[in-house]
Design a protein around this motif. Structure first.
Motif, PDB file in Angstrom:
ATOM      1  N   UNK A 142       0.851  -1.186   0.000  1.00  8.23           N
ATOM      2  CA  UNK A 142       0.000   0.000   0.000  1.00  8.23           C
ATOM      3  C   UNK A 142       0.890   1.241   0.000  1.00  8.23           C
ATOM      4  N   UNK A 143       0.339   2.353  -0.496  1.00  3.08           N
ATOM      5  CA  UNK A 143       1.076   3.614  -0.528  1.00  3.08           C
ATOM      6  C   UNK A 143       0.188   4.718   0.034  1.00  3.08           C
ATOM      7  N   UNK A 144       0.696   5.441   1.024  1.00  3.93           N
ATOM      8  CA  UNK A 144      -0.010   6.601   1.552  1.00  3.93           C
ATOM      9  C   UNK A 144       0.903   7.809   1.453  1.00  3.93           C
ATOM     10  N   UNK A 145       0.544   8.728   0.569  1.00  2.97           N
ATOM     11  CA  UNK A 145       1.230  10.011   0.489  1.00  2.97           C
ATOM     12  C   UNK A 145       0.407  10.937   1.376  1.00  2.97           C
ATOM     13  N   UNK A 146       0.812  11.024   2.632  1.00  2.00           N
ATOM     14  CA  UNK A 146      -0.012  11.654   3.650  1.00  2.00           C
ATOM     15  C   UNK A 146      -0.035  13.167   3.573  1.00  2.00           C
ATOM     16  N   UNK A 147      -0.729  13.754   4.501  1.00  2.31           N
ATOM     17  CA  UNK A 147      -0.997  15.188   4.541  1.00  2.31           C
ATOM     18  C   UNK A 147       0.253  16.023   4.287  1.00  2.31           C
ATOM     19  N   UNK A 148       0.164  16.910   3.297  1.00  2.00           N
ATOM     20  CA  UNK A 148       1.224  17.857   3.021  1.00  2.00           C
ATOM     21  C   UNK A 148       2.487  17.290   2.424  1.00  2.00           C
ATOM     22  N   UNK A 149       2.499  16.025   2.026  1.00  2.00           N
ATOM     23  CA  UNK A 149       3.703  15.420   1.446  1.00  2.00           C
ATOM     24  C   UNK A 149       3.832  15.776  -0.030  1.00  2.00           C
ATOM     25  N   UNK A 174      -3.872   2.818  -2.503  1.00  2.00           N
ATOM     26  CA  UNK A 174      -3.062   4.009  -2.733  1.00  2.00           C
ATOM     27  C   UNK A 174      -3.868   5.236  -2.332  1.00  2.00           C
ATOM     28  N   UNK A 175      -3.296   6.046  -1.440  1.00  2.00           N
ATOM     29  CA  UNK A 175      -4.011   7.208  -0.916  1.00  2.00           C
ATOM     30  C   UNK A 175      -3.147   8.460  -1.069  1.00  2.00           C
ATOM     31  N   UNK A 176      -3.727   9.506  -1.637  1.00  5.99           N
ATOM     32  CA  UNK A 176      -3.137  10.838  -1.634  1.00  5.99           C
ATOM     33  C   UNK A 176      -3.969  11.677  -0.674  1.00  5.99           C
ATOM     34  N   UNK A 177      -3.388  12.035   0.455  1.00  5.17           N
ATOM     35  CA  UNK A 177      -4.117  12.709   1.509  1.00  5.17           C
ATOM     36  C   UNK A 177      -4.269  14.203   1.283  1.00  5.17           C
ATOM     37  N   UNK A 178      -4.792  14.905   2.283  1.00  4.74           N
ATOM     38  CA  UNK A 178      -5.005  16.348   2.163  1.00  4.74           C
ATOM     39  C   UNK A 178      -3.723  17.103   1.799  1.00  4.74           C
ATOM     40  N   UNK A 179      -3.806  17.921   0.771  1.00  5.99           N
ATOM     41  CA  UNK A 179      -2.720  18.789   0.298  1.00  5.99           C
ATOM     42  C   UNK A 179      -1.485  18.019  -0.146  1.00  5.99           C
ATOM     43  N   UNK A 180      -1.635  16.743  -0.414  1.00  2.80           N
ATOM     44  CA  UNK A 180      -0.519  15.957  -0.945  1.00  2.80           C
ATOM     45  C   UNK A 180      -0.311  16.294  -2.424  1.00  2.80           C
ATOM     46  N   UNK A 181       0.939  16.226  -2.860  1.00  2.00           N
ATOM     47  CA  UNK A 181       1.271  16.534  -4.248  1.00  2.00           C
ATOM     48  C   UNK A 181       2.173  15.437  -4.802  1.00  2.00           C
ATOM     49  N   UNK A 182       1.802  14.892  -5.947  1.00  2.00           N
ATOM     50  CA  UNK A 182       2.673  13.987  -6.705  1.00  2.00           C
ATOM     51  C   UNK A 182       2.896  14.655  -8.049  1.00  2.00           C
ATOM     52  N   UNK A 196      -8.013   9.806  -3.719  1.00  3.98           N
ATOM     53  CA  UNK A 196      -7.338  11.096  -3.815  1.00  3.98           C
ATOM     54  C   UNK A 196      -8.185  12.168  -3.129  1.00  3.98           C
ATOM     55  N   UNK A 197      -7.581  12.861  -2.167  1.00  2.00           N
ATOM     56  CA  UNK A 197      -8.294  13.935  -1.479  1.00  2.00           C
ATOM     57  C   UNK A 197      -8.559  15.089  -2.439  1.00  2.00           C
ATOM     58  N   UNK A 198      -9.637  15.783  -2.184  1.00  2.00           N
ATOM     59  CA  UNK A 198     -10.046  16.869  -3.072  1.00  2.00           C
ATOM     60  C   UNK A 198      -8.985  17.962  -3.167  1.00  2.00           C
ATOM     61  N   UNK A 199      -8.173  18.121  -2.127  1.00  3.53           N
ATOM     62  CA  UNK A 199      -7.137  19.163  -2.140  1.00  3.53           C
ATOM     63  C   UNK A 199      -5.789  18.660  -2.648  1.00  3.53           C
ATOM     64  N   UNK A 200      -5.683  17.379  -2.953  1.00  2.12           N
ATOM     65  CA  UNK A 200      -4.422  16.807  -3.459  1.00  2.12           C
ATOM     66  C   UNK A 200      -4.345  16.989  -4.974  1.00  2.12           C
ATOM     67  N   UNK A 201      -3.150  16.857  -5.502  1.00  2.00           N
ATOM     68  CA  UNK A 201      -3.011  16.909  -6.962  1.00  2.00           C
ATOM     69  C   UNK A 201      -1.890  15.970  -7.407  1.00  2.00           C
TER      70      UNK A 201
END
Length: 221
Positions: A142-149, A174-182, A196-201
């Protein structure tokens, strides 16, 4: 005369520099390695044992085959690599290289920077307010790109092959959390559950249809 005086004053400093720069390599076959602040360390290598790097320590690369790696807060290290073991990185750590394990998870805490890729085969990857300069890659984890990463590269979930064909057929989460950026693409060569969180991109997504969420944590299935 002034020049001669400058050279006279500088000479003790120049003579002291090699000692200040000297870094001790530690290599073992059987046994753990534990280092603490107050001394310069080079490469840390063992085969059967863990590696523990204390808070505020500066080292070169750290590696083991059968064992975990733990890095304390505010440390500065090279690359981190193990085969059978987890890697846990504390807060405000700087790694000059990547982080890699085969059978084990990776967790990087707040304020840290990873200088290369973060890779596993069978192990989860978790990032919290972390900057990764390279890619994030796994096969069964699993992959979690957590808050602000921020991930400077992309995320790739590879298809099982070779020795790993008999791995469980579960779908990685696979999770892209709040304000996460890839910043790079998300490439999935096998089925995954993508949130994907609404604030992530992120960059372009191939191989999965994202579920968008706006709560603090991704939905559980």
């Amino acid at each position: 005369m002034a020049r001669s005086r400058i050279l006279t004053l500088a000479l003790p400093l120049l003579l002291a520099m090699p000692a200040a720069w000297a870094a001790e390599d530690i290599s073992k076959v059987n046994g753990s390695i534990e280092v603490s602040a107050g001394k310069a360390y080079g490469e840390l290598e063992t085969v059967n044992g863990s590696v523990v790097i204390g808070e505020g320590v500066e080292t070169g690369d750290a590696s083991t085959v059968n064992g975990s790696i733990k890095v304390g807060a505010n440390a500065k290290v090279g690359g981190l690599e193990t085969v059978n073991g987890a890697i846990r990185v504390g807060r405000n750590v700087e790694t000059r290289g990547g982080i890699e394990t085969v059978n084990g998870g990776v967790f990087v805490d707040r304020g840290s920077t990873v200088g290369g890729n973060v890779e596993t085969v069978n192990g989860a990857i978790g990032l919290v307010e972390t900057r990764v300069r390279g890619d994030v890659e796994t096969v069964n984890g699993d992959v979690t790109v957590g808050i602000g990463s921020v991930v400077g590269g992309g995320i790739r979930i590879s298809r099982s092959s070779g020795w790993f064909q008999s791995a469980p057929k579960r779908k990685p989460r696979v999770v892209l959390g709040p304000r996460a950026v890839v910043e790079g693409p998300l490439r999935f060569e096998r089925e995954v559950r993508l949130y994907i969180h609404r604030t992530a991109r992120s960059g372009q997504i191939t191989g999965a249809e994202p579920v968008v969420f706006d709560t603090d944590t991704a939905p559980e299935e």
